[in-house]
Scaffold this motif. Structure first.
Motif, PDB file in Angstrom:
ATOM      1  N   ILE A 202       0.851  -1.217  -0.276  1.00 41.38           N
ATOM      2  CA  ILE A 202       0.006   0.064  -0.049  1.00 41.38           C
ATOM      3  C   ILE A 202       0.978   1.342  -0.108  1.00 41.38           C
ATOM      4  O   ILE A 202       1.684   1.531   1.125  1.00 41.38           O
ATOM      5  N   ALA A 203       0.689   2.027  -1.198  1.00 38.38           N
ATOM      6  CA  ALA A 203       1.922   3.074  -1.225  1.00 38.38           C
ATOM      7  C   ALA A 203       1.168   4.344  -1.367  1.00 38.38           C
ATOM      8  O   ALA A 203      -0.006   4.707  -1.523  1.00 38.38           O
ATOM      9  N   ARG A 204       1.655   5.469  -0.682  1.00 36.67           N
ATOM     10  CA  ARG A 204       1.411   6.756  -0.701  1.00 36.67           C
ATOM     11  C   ARG A 204       1.751   7.690  -1.844  1.00 36.67           C
ATOM     12  O   ARG A 204       3.007   7.392  -2.276  1.00 36.67           O
ATOM     13  N   GLY A 205       1.090   8.489  -2.325  1.00 37.56           N
ATOM     14  CA  GLY A 205       1.391   9.317  -3.452  1.00 37.56           C
ATOM     15  C   GLY A 205       0.722  10.683  -3.124  1.00 37.56           C
ATOM     16  O   GLY A 205      -0.222  10.976  -2.654  1.00 37.56           O
ATOM     17  N   GLU A 206       1.754  11.793  -3.614  1.00 34.01           N
ATOM     18  CA  GLU A 206       1.411  13.240  -3.301  1.00 34.01           C
ATOM     19  C   GLU A 206       0.595  13.539  -4.811  1.00 34.01           C
ATOM     20  O   GLU A 206      -0.167  14.295  -4.700  1.00 34.01           O
ATOM     21  N   GLN A 207       1.389  13.505  -5.606  1.00 36.39           N
ATOM     22  CA  GLN A 207       0.769  13.730  -7.001  1.00 36.39           C
ATOM     23  C   GLN A 207      -0.160  12.825  -7.536  1.00 36.39           C
ATOM     24  O   GLN A 207       0.105  11.612  -7.662  1.00 36.39           O
ATOM     25  N   VAL A 208      -0.946  13.126  -8.313  1.00 35.04           N
ATOM     26  CA  VAL A 208      -2.014  12.596  -9.004  1.00 35.04           C
ATOM     27  C   VAL A 208      -1.398  11.477 -10.059  1.00 35.04           C
ATOM     28  O   VAL A 208      -1.403  10.349 -10.070  1.00 35.04           O
TER      29      VAL A 208
END
Length: 340
Positions: A202-208
Motif C-alpha cells: 500500500i503506497a502513498r502518493g502526493e501527485q495524481v
C-alpha cells in the motif's frame, strides 16, 4: 547505587574538595586566590613544584593530602564517566539485538516505511487493532520517539534491500509506504515487489500522476491523501449528513461501531447459505456491507439470496462484541486478534 547517582556524588566530592583546598592554601600561605587555585591544580595533576620545596612543613603536609585525595577523586570521577560511556554502548547494542530478535520472530506483520504524520496515524490504528508491525525510518530522533512509545522500530533507509530484509520483509504480510518523496515511494515499491512478489503493498502518493507509476512499480493500492481529503471536504459541502455518518464509521472514538473483515473457511457452516439464512441483522445485530469473492470481485450491499462460498470475505459492521459472537458461532477466520 545507580551509575548517574555515583557520578553526581563523585562530582560533588571533587567540587567540595576544590573549595576546601583553595581556602586552605590561602589561609596557610596568605597567597592570592589565583595562587591558591594554582597550587590546587599543580598538586592534583601531580605536576609538582620542583625537586625541593621551600614551603613550611604544615603547607607540605596539607599539599600531600591534597595530592592524595585529589588524585583519588579525579580518578574515581573519570572512571565513572568512562564506565557510563561503555555501559551506554553495551546497553544500546543489547537493546538493538533484542529488537532484532523480536523482528526475526514476527510472522504476517506489517512494515511501515516512514514515521511522519501519516505514518504516526497509521501505527496508532494498527496498535488499536493489535496488528504487529515494524517502523522503518532514517531519522534517529523519529526512531527514538517510536521506541519510547514501545514500538518495534528500525533506523535505516527503507529503499535499501538490506534494511527491508532486517525488517523481516520475507515474512511480512503487508508493507505501507509513506515516505515524503514520490520518487522514493516508487523506488521502494519496485524494490519490495522484486524481493517478495506476493507482498501486499500500500503506497502513498502526493501527485495524481504518481498513482499510475506506483501501480506499474507493483503497488496493490495507492492512497492519495490530498485527493481523499479534498473529496471529503467537498462531500461535507454537498452531502454533510452522509459525510458525517461516513466519518463516524471510520472513527471508532465517536461511535461504538466497527468495520471488520471475516473470511469463510471450508469448515464454516456459512458455506452454501444465503445472506437471509444467516440472520445477521436479526440475531447478531450486524450489517453485511459487502462480500469479497474468492476470485477478487466485490459485491456491495449483497441481496438476501446471495450465497456464501469458500474463501469469501465478509465486510461486516457492528459492535465488537457482536462481531466476536458472529465470528465464533460461524467459525470464521479473522486477522484481527482482538476480535478472534
Amino acid at each position: 547505587m545507580p551509575l548517574l547517582q555515583r557520578i553526581r556524588r563523585g562530582a560533588t566530592f571533587l567540587g567540595a574538595f576544590f573549595v576546601v583546598s583553595v581556602v586552605g592554601y590561602r589561609w596557610l600561605t596568605g597567597c592570592t586566590w589565583l595562587d591558591a587555585i594554582y597550587f590546587f591544580v599543580i598538586s592534583v595533576s601531580t605536576v609538582g613544584y620542583g625537586e625541593t620545596s621551600s614551603a613550611r612543613p604544615e603547607v607540605q603536609i596539607f599539599t600531600i593530602g591534597v595530592i592524595v585525595f585529589g588524585v583519588v577523586g579525579v580518578g574515581y570521577l573519570v572512571a565513572l564517566i568512562i564506565q557510563s560511556m561503555i555501559e551506554g554502548q553495551i546497553e544500546h547494542a543489547l537493546g538493538v539485538r533484542r529488537m532484532e530478535h523480536k523482528i526475526e520472530h514476527l510472522k504476517r506483520h506489517a512494515i511501515v516505511c516512514g514515521y511522519g504524520r501519516l505514518g504516526q496515524t497509521i501505527t496508532k490504528e494498527l496498535r488499536r487493532r493489535n496488528k504487529a508491525f515494524v517502523v522503518v525510518d532514517k531519522d534517529p530522533d523519529i526512531v527514538a520517539a517510536a521506541l519510547e512509545e514501545g514500538m518495534l522500530a528500525m533506523l535505516g533507509d527503507a529503499t535499501e534491500e538490506e534494511t527491508l530484509l532486517q525488517a523481516g520483509i520475507r515474512e511480512a504480510e503487508t508493507m505501507v509506504i509513506a515516505l515524503q518523496s514520490d520518487a522514493d515511494n516508487v523506488f521502494l515499491t519496485l524494490t519490495a515487489r522484486n524481493l517478495v512478489p506476493k507482498l501486499r503493498i500500500i503506497a502513498r502518493g502526493e501527485q495524481v500522476a504518481t498513482e499510475k507509476k506506483l501501480h506499474q512499480a507493483g503497488a496493490d493500492q495507492v492512497v492519495l491523501p490530498a485527493v481523499i481529503g479534498g473529496r471529503r471536504m467537498a462531500a461535507l459541502v454537498t452531502r454533510p449528513n452522509a459525510a458525517e455518518m461516513l466519518e463516524n464509521f471510520t472513527n471508532h472514538e465517536k461511535i461504538d461501531v466497527d468495520l471488520e473483515e471475516l473470511r469463510i473457511p471450508d469448515s464454516s457452516p456459512l458455506v452454501g447459505k444465503t445472506v437471509r439464512e444467516t440472520g445477521s441483522r436479526q440475531q447478531h445485530n450486524l450489517m453485511i456491507i459487502g462480500i469479497r469473492r474468492a476470485e477478487g470481485s466485490m459485491v456491495f450491499n449483497p441481496a438476501p439470496d446471495d450465497r456464501f462460498e469458500v474463501d469469501d470475505t465478509l465486510v461486516v459492521m457492528g459492535r465488537v462484541d457482536d462481531v466476536h459472537t458472529f465470528q465464533r458461532m460461524h467459525r470464521l477466520d479473522c486477522d484481527n486478534p482482538h476480535i478472534g
